[in-house]
Scaffold this motif. Structure first.
Motif, mmCIF file in Angstrom:
data_model
loop_
_atom_site.group_PDB
_atom_site.id
_atom_site.type_symbol
_atom_site.label_atom_id
_atom_site.label_comp_id
_atom_site.label_asym_id
_atom_site.label_seq_id
_atom_site.Cartn_x
_atom_site.Cartn_y
_atom_site.Cartn_z
ATOM 1 N N SER A 63 -39.480 -1.279 49.298
ATOM 2 C CA SER A 63 -39.250 -1.674 50.686
ATOM 3 C C SER A 63 -38.949 -3.166 50.773
ATOM 4 O O SER A 63 -39.399 -3.953 49.924
ATOM 5 N N TYR A 71 -28.457 4.049 64.490
ATOM 6 C CA TYR A 71 -28.493 3.953 63.032
ATOM 7 C C TYR A 71 -27.296 4.667 62.409
ATOM 8 O O TYR A 71 -26.829 5.687 62.914
ATOM 9 N N ASP A 127 -25.865 7.137 59.657
ATOM 10 C CA ASP A 127 -26.470 8.352 59.094
ATOM 11 C C ASP A 127 -27.110 8.074 57.740
ATOM 12 O O ASP A 127 -28.126 8.675 57.397
ATOM 13 N N LYS A 134 -30.726 6.592 58.429
ATOM 14 C CA LYS A 134 -31.651 7.231 59.366
ATOM 15 C C LYS A 134 -32.872 7.777 58.640
ATOM 16 O O LYS A 134 -32.767 8.405 57.595
ATOM 17 N N GLY A 135 -34.036 7.508 59.233
ATOM 18 C CA GLY A 135 -35.285 7.969 58.632
ATOM 19 C C GLY A 135 -35.844 7.037 57.576
ATOM 20 O O GLY A 135 -36.995 7.200 57.151
ATOM 21 N N ARG A 136 -35.052 6.054 57.137
ATOM 22 C CA ARG A 136 -35.511 5.105 56.118
ATOM 23 C C ARG A 136 -35.601 3.676 56.664
ATOM 24 O O ARG A 136 -36.482 2.924 56.257
ATOM 25 N N THR A 192 -35.724 0.895 59.981
ATOM 26 C CA THR A 192 -36.137 0.747 61.367
ATOM 27 C C THR A 192 -35.755 -0.638 61.866
ATOM 28 O O THR A 192 -36.141 -1.643 61.264
ATOM 29 N N ASN A 235 -37.180 1.031 54.047
ATOM 30 C CA ASN A 235 -38.064 1.778 53.148
ATOM 31 C C ASN A 235 -37.252 2.747 52.297
ATOM 32 O O ASN A 235 -36.094 3.041 52.603
ATOM 33 N N SER A 236 -37.866 3.239 51.245
ATOM 34 C CA SER A 236 -37.214 4.216 50.357
ATOM 35 C C SER A 236 -35.822 3.737 49.952
ATOM 36 O O SER A 236 -34.843 4.497 50.022
#
Length: 123
Positions: A17, A60, A62, A65-67, A69, A84-85
Motif C-alpha cells: 500500500s 474511479y 475500473d 475500483k475496490g483497491r 480510495t 491498496n493491493s
C-alpha cells in the motif's frame, strides 16, 4: 490560480500500500474538483480517480475500483489517494489535477497539474 504539489510516491512490493497526497495552495480549494491521473512509460496519461468539488462524489477507473480510495480534506487544502493491493501494472508517475467548479474525469478537463510523483510496484 492554484498550485499543486504531490508527495507519497515510492517503491513498494506487489500487494502493498501507499498513500499519495496532493497539497494545494490558495484559499478556494473547496471550489475545485480534484483528480488523480497516471502515466506509464510509452503510454498516454490516464484517469485514475476524482472527487467532486460539491457533494464529494467520487469516481474511479475500473482498473482501480475496490483497491484505491480518493478523499479530500478542505480544511487542510489536501487531497489523498489511498492505494491498496498494488500491482506491477500500477507503476507510473501519478499526477494531481484540479478543475474549478466543474467535473473532472478526463485529463483534457484539468485546469491545473502537479509535477507528479513516481510509484513503482515490484513483482
Amino acid at each position: 490560480q492554484v498550485q499543486l504539489v504531490e508527495s507519497g510516491g515510492g517503491l513498494v512490493q506487489a500487494g502493498g500500500s501507499l498513500r499519495l497526497s496532493c497539497a494545494a495552495s490558495g484559499r478556494t480549494f473547496s471550489e475545485y474538483s480534484m483528480g488523480w491521473f497516471r502515466q506509464a512509460p510509452g503510454k498516454e496519461r490516464e484517469f485514475v480517480a476524482a472527487i467532486s468539488w460539491i457533494g464529494g462524489s467520487t469516481y474511479y477507473a475500473d482498473s482501480v475500483k475496490g483497491r484505491f480510495t480518493i478523499s479530500r480534506d478542505n480544511a487542510k487544502n489536501t487531497m489523498y489517494l489511498q492505494m491498496n493491493s498494488l500491482k506491477p501494472e500500477d507503476t507510473a508517475v501519478y499526477y494531481c489535477a484540479a478543475r474549478r467548479r466543474a467535473t473532472l474525469k478526463a485529463a483534457e478537463m484539468s485546469d491545473h497539474w502537479g509535477q507528479g510523483t513516481q510509484v513503482t510496484v515490484s513483482s
